[in-house]
Design an enzyme around this catalytic site. Structure first.
Site, mmCIF file in Angstrom:
data_model
loop_
_atom_site.group_PDB
_atom_site.id
_atom_site.type_symbol
_atom_site.label_atom_id
_atom_site.label_comp_id
_atom_site.label_asym_id
_atom_site.label_seq_id
_atom_site.Cartn_x
_atom_site.Cartn_y
_atom_site.Cartn_z
ATOM 1 N N GLU A 86 -2.185 13.343 28.597
ATOM 2 C CA GLU A 86 -1.479 13.109 27.328
ATOM 3 C C GLU A 86 -2.073 11.906 26.632
ATOM 4 O O GLU A 86 -2.390 10.899 27.276
ATOM 5 C CB GLU A 86 0.021 12.795 27.548
ATOM 6 C CG GLU A 86 0.875 13.981 27.898
ATOM 7 C CD GLU A 86 2.349 13.609 28.096
ATOM 8 O OE1 GLU A 86 2.833 12.653 27.443
ATOM 9 O OE2 GLU A 86 3.011 14.270 28.913
ATOM 10 N N ARG B 167 -1.425 22.685 28.367
ATOM 11 C CA ARG B 167 -0.589 22.043 29.394
ATOM 12 C C ARG B 167 0.877 22.248 29.010
ATOM 13 O O ARG B 167 1.288 21.854 27.919
ATOM 14 C CB ARG B 167 -0.920 20.548 29.506
ATOM 15 C CG ARG B 167 0.023 19.828 30.452
ATOM 16 C CD ARG B 167 -0.352 18.382 30.780
ATOM 17 N NE ARG B 167 0.669 17.892 31.684
ATOM 18 C CZ ARG B 167 1.436 16.824 31.479
ATOM 19 N NH1 ARG B 167 1.262 16.058 30.418
ATOM 20 N NH2 ARG B 167 2.377 16.501 32.338
ATOM 21 N N ASP C 73 18.847 22.057 22.675
ATOM 22 C CA ASP C 73 19.478 23.387 22.774
ATOM 23 C C ASP C 73 18.582 24.478 22.176
ATOM 24 O O ASP C 73 18.488 25.577 22.715
ATOM 25 C CB ASP C 73 20.824 23.420 22.041
ATOM 26 C CG ASP C 73 21.909 22.660 22.796
ATOM 27 O OD1 ASP C 73 21.591 22.053 23.845
ATOM 28 O OD2 ASP C 73 23.063 22.658 22.327
ATOM 29 N N HIS D 274 8.780 18.232 34.617
ATOM 30 C CA HIS D 274 8.701 17.344 33.459
ATOM 31 C C HIS D 274 10.138 16.978 33.065
ATOM 32 O O HIS D 274 10.588 17.271 31.961
ATOM 33 C CB HIS D 274 7.932 17.990 32.307
ATOM 34 C CG HIS D 274 7.371 17.015 31.303
ATOM 35 N ND1 HIS D 274 6.034 16.936 30.987
ATOM 36 C CD2 HIS D 274 7.973 16.057 30.548
ATOM 37 C CE1 HIS D 274 5.835 15.995 30.072
ATOM 38 N NE2 HIS D 274 6.999 15.443 29.784
ATOM 39 N N TYR E 249 -1.028 6.084 26.121
ATOM 40 C CA TYR E 249 -0.793 6.006 24.678
ATOM 41 C C TYR E 249 -1.115 4.647 24.085
ATOM 42 O O TYR E 249 -1.510 4.557 22.923
ATOM 43 C CB TYR E 249 0.680 6.298 24.361
ATOM 44 C CG TYR E 249 1.100 7.729 24.579
ATOM 45 C CD1 TYR E 249 1.454 8.203 25.840
ATOM 46 C CD2 TYR E 249 1.144 8.629 23.508
ATOM 47 C CE1 TYR E 249 1.852 9.512 26.048
ATOM 48 C CE2 TYR E 249 1.544 9.950 23.703
ATOM 49 C CZ TYR E 249 1.889 10.382 24.966
ATOM 50 O OH TYR E 249 2.275 11.688 25.160
ATOM 51 N N ASN F 144 5.455 14.951 36.296
ATOM 52 C CA ASN F 144 5.038 14.192 35.137
ATOM 53 C C ASN F 144 5.655 12.795 35.191
ATOM 54 O O ASN F 144 6.876 12.648 35.189
ATOM 55 C CB ASN F 144 5.503 14.870 33.840
ATOM 56 C CG ASN F 144 5.033 14.115 32.603
ATOM 57 O OD1 ASN F 144 3.830 14.053 32.332
ATOM 58 N ND2 ASN F 144 5.950 13.513 31.862
ATOM 59 N N GLU F 145 4.799 11.788 35.272
ATOM 60 C CA GLU F 145 5.225 10.394 35.133
ATOM 61 C C GLU F 145 6.357 9.970 36.061
ATOM 62 O O GLU F 145 7.459 9.622 35.615
ATOM 63 C CB GLU F 145 5.617 10.105 33.679
ATOM 64 C CG GLU F 145 4.531 10.447 32.686
ATOM 65 C CD GLU F 145 4.878 10.022 31.253
ATOM 66 O OE1 GLU F 145 6.031 9.663 31.005
ATOM 67 O OE2 GLU F 145 3.972 10.037 30.413
ATOM 68 N N HIS G 267 24.731 16.789 26.046
ATOM 69 C CA HIS G 267 26.024 17.387 25.709
ATOM 70 C C HIS G 267 27.196 16.458 26.007
ATOM 71 O O HIS G 267 28.206 16.496 25.320
ATOM 72 C CB HIS G 267 26.216 18.719 26.463
ATOM 73 C CG HIS G 267 25.239 19.774 26.026
ATOM 74 N ND1 HIS G 267 24.906 20.862 26.802
ATOM 75 C CD2 HIS G 267 24.511 19.908 24.885
ATOM 76 C CE1 HIS G 267 24.010 21.610 26.165
ATOM 77 N NE2 HIS G 267 23.754 21.049 25.002
ATOM 78 N N ASN H 275 -1.465 9.903 31.614
ATOM 79 C CA ASN H 275 -0.864 9.898 30.277
ATOM 80 C C ASN H 275 -1.003 8.487 29.735
ATOM 81 O O ASN H 275 -0.463 7.533 30.301
ATOM 82 C CB ASN H 275 0.626 10.249 30.328
ATOM 83 C CG ASN H 275 0.859 11.717 30.645
ATOM 84 O OD1 ASN H 275 -0.078 12.497 30.746
ATOM 85 N ND2 ASN H 275 2.120 12.083 30.786
ATOM 86 N N GLN I 254 11.455 19.902 25.902
ATOM 87 C CA GLN I 254 11.149 19.414 24.560
ATOM 88 C C GLN I 254 10.868 20.526 23.556
ATOM 89 O O GLN I 254 10.959 20.304 22.352
ATOM 90 C CB GLN I 254 9.973 18.447 24.620
ATOM 91 C CG GLN I 254 10.292 17.200 25.427
ATOM 92 C CD GLN I 254 9.127 16.236 25.498
ATOM 93 O OE1 GLN I 254 8.285 16.337 26.374
ATOM 94 N NE2 GLN I 254 9.048 15.298 24.570
HETATM 95 C C1 GBH Z 1 5.226 10.885 27.485
HETATM 96 O O1 GBH Z 1 5.541 9.701 28.151
HETATM 97 C C2 GBH Z 1 6.039 12.033 27.975
HETATM 98 O O2 GBH Z 1 5.402 12.656 29.062
HETATM 99 C C3 GBH Z 1 6.318 13.060 26.913
HETATM 100 O O3 GBH Z 1 7.309 13.930 27.341
HETATM 101 C C4 GBH Z 1 6.705 12.366 25.628
HETATM 102 O O4 GBH Z 1 7.055 13.253 24.617
HETATM 103 C C5 GBH Z 1 5.540 11.523 25.209
HETATM 104 O O5 GBH Z 1 5.337 10.551 26.173
HETATM 105 C C6 GBH Z 1 5.751 10.762 23.919
HETATM 106 O O6 GBH Z 1 6.758 9.820 24.084
HETATM 107 O O7 GBH Z 1 10.259 1.370 25.159
HETATM 108 O O8 GBH Z 1 10.824 0.844 27.435
HETATM 109 O O9 GBH Z 1 11.628 2.874 26.434
HETATM 110 C C7 GBH Z 1 4.811 8.597 27.690
HETATM 111 C C8 GBH Z 1 5.120 7.342 28.415
HETATM 112 C C9 GBH Z 1 6.599 5.615 28.765
HETATM 113 C C10 GBH Z 1 6.245 6.313 26.573
HETATM 114 C C11 GBH Z 1 7.888 4.973 28.356
HETATM 115 C C12 GBH Z 1 7.519 5.681 26.144
HETATM 116 C C13 GBH Z 1 9.054 3.990 26.539
HETATM 117 C C14 GBH Z 1 9.115 2.618 27.057
HETATM 118 N N1 GBH Z 1 6.333 6.753 27.933
HETATM 119 N N2 GBH Z 1 7.799 4.567 26.994
HETATM 120 S S1 GBH Z 1 10.564 1.873 26.476
#
Ligand code: GBH
Length: 500
Positions: free
Chosen positions: A404, A102, A77, A148, A337, A193-194, A64, A335, A44
């Site tokens: 996160e 992190r 890129d 990741h 949100y 990660n996840e 790509h 993580n 990222q």
């Molecule tokens: C994190 O995942 C990632 O670790 C990180 O790389 C990323 O930048 C950050 O979130 C912000 O997005 O609508 O069905 O596609 C967070 C967990 C779980 C959040 C899947 C987005 C999408 C569900 N993610 N979710 S869907």
């Protein structure tokens, strides 16, 4: 006279408004050893996708070959060009005053083919060596994720990625190399990660690379099985070969929303709990208790049988494997949100398998919740308190690190909604710590800076710092939330003045 009246009314209203927004915020001080940090991930932010011997990864390949699958047809890129700008990033970390950073290692940057018996890419090693040295010199701890999401492309093409058990040893060798090279400067290791996203989106829904969708209800479970074994193997390597000298901690990072029952109805409570087990429990249960949650074993087993499979689509661990995986965590990385509501629904008819049918629950958002630039991210600060309490109660009161948490918008420098998000989520975390006695020891804001947001490209911004992606220099500018986060880190307090 009239004008004065208007002014005083406005003042009173303003006052009421500030009392309402600020008064709900917890005014206790974070515990003295509580740590704060920020996070990024290699694909990222790094860019330099084919420089200095780096190998191709599955995100290079996906962006790509099918650029249209990314919202703005963009890719990583160049991204934030952190490969060439770590010194700048270090200045940001110092300005913020974080306790830790992190970040993740790009596997193909140090092992271009993914394999240890291929060439070790010295330039890639030097890049991370420089980062870890400078972090250490500046008293910033390193929280390092080994995976990741940027799998070396050859491991996808030749092995089938996380579907092939052969990768367990390939990954373990990579992990050992990373411990060997960098472990004296790394305080926390994260194996994956996840894994939920790696497997559910990578091998069923198609929401992440490699976006393989051909065997729903099957591949994702195989993937998770292989990832869990890989995790356990890396944990044991660290534990037996490096822990004594390097004295770090190692675990995994799991993502989850808080799943709130849609009503007090027994059935909704059951559906919400089932959803938690099928997401967080899928990984946390094996790691803490030794096996998949019983509700997954039962439901997937029953449905598989009715579908005509001769064994469950959920792979089985042997009793040795259960013993091997059980306890492979020094803390649990979370993580988090957002929150979702969960409503009970009738089980799906038997037919084509899918993990969605296995769970059987209606998952949705409350319309009244504050939105963000990402449809999956609603602002529900109390969710973090309920989630951490649930983890405490269900997984033996582990040390929890929030690895996160953050808010997505379209990128304005003035970002009061991000400040508000951090304030409210941290306030609920204080309540979890002091009122629910949850053992949360650290908090990580996602992200240090705006970056490549996977399928959303550069359209959703989660950074504390803004990055100008149309300028070749990729200059970083602090958003107003930097000021707030910096103050929180200095004072360990969310409001103007805290009680000690
Ligand atoms: C994190 O995942 C990632 O670790 C990180 O790389 C990323 O930048 C950050 O979130 C912000 O997005 O609508 O069905 O596609 C967070 C967990 C779980 C959040 C899947 C987005 C999408 C569900 N993610 N979710 S869907």
């Amino acid at each position: 006279m009239f004008l004065l009246k208007v002014i005083s009314t406005v003042c009173i209203l303003l006052q009421l408004w500030t009392i309402r927004t600020v008064s709900g915020v917890d005014n206790r001080t974070f515990p003295p050893n509580f740590k704060f940090g920020v996070a990024t991930a290699s694909y990222q932010v790094e860019g330099a996708w084919d420089e200095d011997g780096k190998g191709e990864n599955i995100w290079d390949h996906l962006t790509h070959t099918t650029p249209d699958s990314i919202y703005d047809s963009s890719n990583g890129d160049i991204a934030c060009d952190s490969y060439h700008k770590f010194d700048t990033d270090l200045d940001l970390l110092k300005e913020l005053g974080v306790d830790f950073y992190r970040l993740s290692i790009s596997w193909p940057r140090i092992l271009p083919t993914g394999h240890i018996d291929g060439q070790i890419n010295e330039a890639g090693v030097a890049y991370y060596e420089d980062i870890f040295t400078k972090l250490q010199e500046n008293g910033i701890e390193a929280v390092v994720t080994l995976y990741h999401w940027d799998l070396p492309q050859p491991l996808q093409e030749d092995l089938g990625g996380w579907l092939n058990e052969t990768i367990v040893d390939v990954y373990a060798n990579y992990a050992r190399l990373a411990f060997e090279l960098f472990g004296d400067k790394v305080q926390y290791w994260v194996t994956f990660n996840e894994p939920y996203i790696v497997c559910q989106q990578g091998y069923e829904s198609g929401g992440k690379a490699p976006a393989i969708t051909k065997a729903p209800g099957i591949d994702l479970y195989t993937c998770a099985h292989v990832v869990l074994k890989s995790h356990a193997k890396a944990y044991h390597i660290y534990d037996s070969e490096y822990r004594a000298t390097q004295k770090g901690k190692i675990s995994i990072v799991l993502n989850t929303n808080w799943f709130e029952p849609a009503s007090d109805d027994e059935k909704d409570l059951e559906a919400a709990e089932r959803k938690r087990q099928f997401s967080f429990g899928w990984f946390a249960n094996p790691i803490v208790h030794g096996n998949y949650p019983q509700v997954m074993i039962d439901r997937i087993g029953e449905r598989s049988e009715k579908e005509g499979f001769d064994k469950s689509r959920l792979p089985e661990f042997t009793s040795e494997e259960i013993e091997d995986i059980k306890g492979t965590y020094d803390f649990i990385g979370v993580n988090h949100y957002s929150t979702s509501l969960v409503q009970w629904i009738e089980d799906y008819e038997i037919g084509e398998p899918s993990s969605i049918k296995d769970v059987s629950a209606e998952v949705y958002d409350d319309d009244s919740w504050e939105t963000s630039a990402s449809d999956w991210l609603k602002v529900v600060p109390w969710g973090i308190r309920k989630l951490t309490k649930w983890i405490k109660d269900n997984y033996n009161n582990p040390e929890i690190i929030i690895t996160e948490n953050g808010f997505s918008d379209t990128g304005d420098i003035d970002d009061p909604r991000r400040t508000n998000y951090y304030r409210e989520y941290l306030s609920n975390l204080l309540e979890a710590i002091y009122d629910d006695e949850v053992n949360v020891t650290a908090y990580t804001a996602w992200s240090l800076m705006d970056n490549f947001e996977w399928f959303q490209g550069y359209s959703a911004k989660l950074g504390l710092y803004s990055v100008n992606f149309s300028d070749p220099d990729r200059p970083r500018t602090p958003k107003s939330s930097v000021k707030y986060y910096k103050t929180v880190l200095e004072t360990r307090c969310l409001v103007d003045k805290c009680i000690e």
